[in-house]
Write an enzyme that holds these catalytic residues in place. Structure first.
Site, PDB file in Angstrom:
ATOM      1  N   GLY A  58       0.838  -1.008  -0.081  1.00 16.87           N
ATOM      2  CA  GLY A  58      -0.247  -0.570   0.100  1.00 16.87           C
ATOM      3  C   GLY A  58       0.758   0.975  -0.096  1.00 16.87           C
ATOM      4  CE1 TYR A  59       5.352   0.914   0.599  1.00 19.74           C
ATOM      5  CE2 TYR A  59       7.047   1.572  -1.205  1.00 19.74           C
ATOM      6  CZ  TYR A  59       6.691   0.821  -0.027  1.00 19.74           C
ATOM      7  OH  TYR A  59       8.294   0.360   0.941  1.00 19.74           O
ATOM      8  CD  GLU A 103       7.812  -3.027  -6.557  1.00 14.95           C
ATOM      9  OE1 GLU A 103       8.252  -1.869  -5.628  1.00 14.95           O
ATOM     10  OE2 GLU A 103       7.149  -3.378  -6.704  1.00 14.95           O
TER      11      GLU A 103
HETATM   12  C1  LIG Z   1      -0.189  -3.136 -13.129  1.00 15.09           C
HETATM   13  C2  LIG Z   1       0.813  -1.890 -12.271  1.00 15.09           C
HETATM   14  C3  LIG Z   1       0.833  -2.290 -10.243  1.00 15.09           C
HETATM   15  C4  LIG Z   1       1.364  -2.071  -9.603  1.00 15.09           C
HETATM   16  N1  LIG Z   1       1.095  -2.484  -8.246  1.00 15.09           N
HETATM   17  C5  LIG Z   1       1.248  -1.188  -7.491  1.00 15.09           C
HETATM   18  C6  LIG Z   1       1.221  -2.196  -5.879  1.00 15.09           C
HETATM   19  O1  LIG Z   1       1.021  -3.459  -5.929  1.00 15.09           O
HETATM   20  N2  LIG Z   1       1.097  -0.781  -4.809  1.00 15.09           N
HETATM   21  C7  LIG Z   1       1.225   0.640  -4.500  1.00 15.09           C
HETATM   22  O2  LIG Z   1       1.650   0.940  -4.400  1.00 15.09           O
HETATM   23  N3  LIG Z   1       0.984   0.944  -6.391  1.00 15.09           N
HETATM   24  C8  LIG Z   1       0.940   0.013  -7.675  1.00 15.09           C
HETATM   25  N4  LIG Z   1       1.534   0.635  -8.826  1.00 15.09           N
HETATM   26  C9  LIG Z   1       1.370   1.771  -8.955  1.00 15.09           C
HETATM   27  C10 LIG Z   1       3.248   2.459  -9.431  1.00 15.09           C
HETATM   28  O3  LIG Z   1       3.845   2.315  -9.073  1.00 15.09           O
HETATM   29  C11 LIG Z   1       2.567   3.581 -10.168  1.00 15.09           C
HETATM   30  O4  LIG Z   1       1.750   3.782 -10.849  1.00 15.09           O
HETATM   31  C12 LIG Z   1       4.007   4.300 -10.424  1.00 15.09           C
HETATM   32  O5  LIG Z   1       5.068   4.686  -9.426  1.00 15.09           O
HETATM   33  C13 LIG Z   1       3.890   5.765 -11.003  1.00 15.09           C
HETATM   34  O6  LIG Z   1       2.780   6.878 -10.246  1.00 15.09           O
HETATM   35  P1  LIG Z   1       1.623   7.506 -11.269  1.00 15.09           P
HETATM   36  O7  LIG Z   1       0.789   6.083 -11.959  1.00 15.09           O
HETATM   37  O8  LIG Z   1       0.868   8.365 -10.038  1.00 15.09           O
HETATM   38  O9  LIG Z   1       1.988   8.368 -11.942  1.00 15.09           O
HETATM   39  P2  LIG Z   1       2.796   9.339 -11.901  1.00 15.09           P
HETATM   40  O10 LIG Z   1       3.416   9.087 -10.847  1.00 15.09           O
HETATM   41  O11 LIG Z   1       1.201  10.891 -11.941  1.00 15.09           O
HETATM   42  O12 LIG Z   1       3.723   9.774 -13.165  1.00 15.09           O
HETATM   43  C14 LIG Z   1       2.986  10.277 -14.906  1.00 15.09           C
HETATM   44  C15 LIG Z   1       3.933   9.815 -15.687  1.00 15.09           C
HETATM   45  O13 LIG Z   1       4.810  11.001 -15.194  1.00 15.09           O
HETATM   46  C16 LIG Z   1       6.060  11.250 -15.119  1.00 15.09           C
HETATM   47  N5  LIG Z   1       7.386  11.888 -13.930  1.00 15.09           N
HETATM   48  C17 LIG Z   1       6.842  11.626 -12.633  1.00 15.09           C
HETATM   49  N6  LIG Z   1       7.564  12.629 -11.824  1.00 15.09           N
HETATM   50  C18 LIG Z   1       8.697  12.760 -12.361  1.00 15.09           C
HETATM   51  C19 LIG Z   1       9.935  12.890 -12.625  1.00 15.09           C
HETATM   52  N7  LIG Z   1      10.336  13.497 -11.491  1.00 15.09           N
HETATM   53  N8  LIG Z   1      10.227  13.396 -13.162  1.00 15.09           N
HETATM   54  C20 LIG Z   1      10.394  12.841 -15.044  1.00 15.09           C
HETATM   55  N9  LIG Z   1       8.953  12.561 -14.941  1.00 15.09           N
HETATM   56  C21 LIG Z   1       8.955  12.295 -14.648  1.00 15.09           C
HETATM   57  C22 LIG Z   1       6.146   9.852 -14.661  1.00 15.09           C
HETATM   58  O14 LIG Z   1       7.601   8.468 -15.273  1.00 15.09           O
HETATM   59  C23 LIG Z   1       4.641   8.945 -15.336  1.00 15.09           C
HETATM   60  O15 LIG Z   1       5.277   9.102 -17.576  1.00 15.09           O
HETATM   61  C24 LIG Z   1       1.107  -0.359  -9.909  1.00 15.09           C
HETATM   62  C25 LIG Z   1       1.168  -0.024 -11.233  1.00 15.09           C
HETATM   63  C26 LIG Z   1       0.619  -0.813 -12.492  1.00 15.09           C
HETATM   64  C27 LIG Z   1       0.473  -0.494 -13.821  1.00 15.09           C
END
Ligand SMILES: Cc1cc2nc3c(=O)[nH]c(=O)nc-3n(C[C@H](O)[C@H](O)[C@H](O)COP(=O)(O)OP(=O)(O)OC[C@H]3O[C@@H](n4cnc5c(N)ncnc54)[C@H](O)[C@@H]3O)c2cc1C
Length: 392
Positions: A132-133, A249
């Site tokens: 749960g992150y 991870e």
């Molecule tokens: C199949 C799947 C399983 C998952 N499972 C889990 C889970 O079990 N538990 C959990 O906690 N999360 C989980 N996640 C979530 C995952 O960790 C997040 O989707 C990921 O960290 C990206 O965050 P976001 O989706 O909020 O996108 P955002 O952080 O909003 O990013 C949107 C876009 O902006 C870019 N971006 C953001 N910040 C920067 C920066 N500083 N510099 C350059 N580019 C940037 C990103 O690369 C991306 O292209 C899962 C995601 C998927 C797709």
């Protein structure tokens, strides 16, 4: 640099391979090859039983110390295990998050009581965990977590929302990153709590993905509770623990996955031979490139392993995630180009997809979860190359 495994590792490989072959030919033959990306809902009861079968032979968590039900396996033996698991067609692991993420985190940061309470149950394959992150406004910017935790009546009480939580539907426990010190600066106000999933204060709402399955869910906490001692690390020090989990991870568990990828590439090559696209020079070139990418991953894994000091990986390990994720996403596209028009037709109604279609759709997410490609580039820039930190 040693680009091969030692004799002891090879002996361990034979032992693992023999055990897996026998186990997956008998009672568990039905789970062989099931439960992978886009097939997560398959045979859940059988796969729970499989976790326990692995646990009974101390194969569910080979890296855990023996006293907690593991085998004290070295880093190279862990990779050997993952390779043989893929070669044998072992099913998608329900216990993966407990084994690969929470387990190592507790070993590094947990109290003795937490290790005694949680590690054996993970190693027996009895308790399934989720992570749960992420929240609607905290993904890449994880320190922005807003889910609150407060002490009330000697217990932690949690309110807020997580999203994209893989396996939440099936998990018994969740490790939850929460804001426990609302007045403290962003990174210093977080705590890392271990929370039971089956309670009234938690609602799990599955999200349907493009694969048609719901591997992840939204998780709502409304007065959810957990015991005061279920905090890993100190109160307000959850950021350090959370970063430790992320290092696991992105680390060892991915080094042994190439054999699974090789199985996928073989299916694509077979399809190309079957439908004649193997004669198309551009497709042939891409198939050969994919094979080369696999060999690169193999030698990269061996290079990283031979440069490892104990569980500590060398800086070269920082390129592992971005390389395999980008390669795998391209493999999904190649699969569709090999299938051609056939790729657009579902095998059955309402949304029954073939293995290569699921591969294509699920690999869209490889360059997002566990740190997106952009975030990986930041990590490589800052930690491997020593470039100035990006403004925060
Ligand atoms: C199949 C799947 C399983 C998952 N499972 C889990 C889970 O079990 N538990 C959990 O906690 N999360 C989980 N996640 C979530 C995952 O960790 C997040 O989707 C990921 O960290 C990206 O965050 P976001 O989706 O909020 O996108 P955002 O952080 O909003 O990013 C949107 C876009 O902006 C870019 N971006 C953001 N910040 C920067 C920066 N500083 N510099 C350059 N580019 C940037 C990103 O690369 C991306 O292209 C899962 C995601 C998927 C797709």
């Amino acid at each position: 640099m040693h680009l091969r495994f030692s004799e002891e590792d090879e002996a361990f490989r034979r032992e693992v391979a023999d055990w897996l072959d026998a186990a997956l030919s008998g009672e568990f033959a039905v789970v062989r090859g099931r439960g992978g990306p886009g097939d997560e809902h398959a045979l859940l009861d059988e796969r729970r039983a499989w976790e326990q079968h692995l646990g009974s032979a101390h194969y569910a968590c080979v890296a855990f110390p023996e006293r907690y039900g593991g085998r004290d396996a070295s880093l190279t033996q862990q990779v050997v295990f993952y390779e043989e698991y893929a070669r044998a067609g072992g099913p998608g692991r329900l216990g993966h998050i407990g084994e690969g993420l929470l387990g190592p985190t507790l070993l590094a940061f947990g109290s003795d009581a937490q290790k005694e309470r949680f590690l054996p149950a993970i190693a027996r394959g009895e308790e399934i965990w989720c992570q749960g992150y992420s929240e609607p406004n905290a993904g890449s910017d994880l320190a922005n977590v807003q889910t609150r935790a407060r002490m009330d009546g000697g217990r932690w009480v949690i309110d807020g929302q997580k999203v994209w939580t893989s396996w939440a539907e099936w998990a018994d426990w969740c490790f939850v990153l929460c804001r426990s010190e609302p007045e403290a600066p962003k990174h210093k106000g977080l705590s890392y709590l271990l929370v039971p999933m089956r309670q009234d204060g938690i609602e799990v709402r599955p999200i349907v993905q493009i694969t048609g399955d719901s591997e992840f869910s939204e998780v709502f906490f409304d007065g959810a509770a957990t015991d005061a001692e279920h905090i890993v690390g100190a109160r307000g020090d959850g950021w350090k623990v959370a970063m430790g989990t992320l290092a696991f991870e992105r680390g060892a568990s991915t080094l042994g996955q190439q054999l699974g990828f090789e199985n996928e590439l073989s299916l694509i090559v077979e399809a190309a031979k079957r439908n004649g696209r193997a004669r198309d020079p551009l497709i042939r070139q891409r198939l050969a490139d994919a094979w080369i990418g696999l060999r690169i991953q193999r030698f990269h894994a061996l290079r990283v392993l031979s440069g490892a000091a104990g569980a500590e990986l060398p800086p070269a390990a920082l390129v592992t995630k971005i390389y395999w994720a980008t390669w795998h996403r391209e493999l999904g596209k190649l699969a569709m180009d090999v299938l051609g028009p056939e790729a657009e037709i579902a095998e059955g109604a309402p949304y029954q997809l073939g293995r290569l279609q699921r591969l294509f759709l699920f690999t869209r997410s490889d360059t997002i979860y566990a740190g997106s490609n952009q975030i990986q580039r930041n990590i490589i820039g800052e930690r491997a190359l020593g470039l100035p930190r990006e403004p925060r």
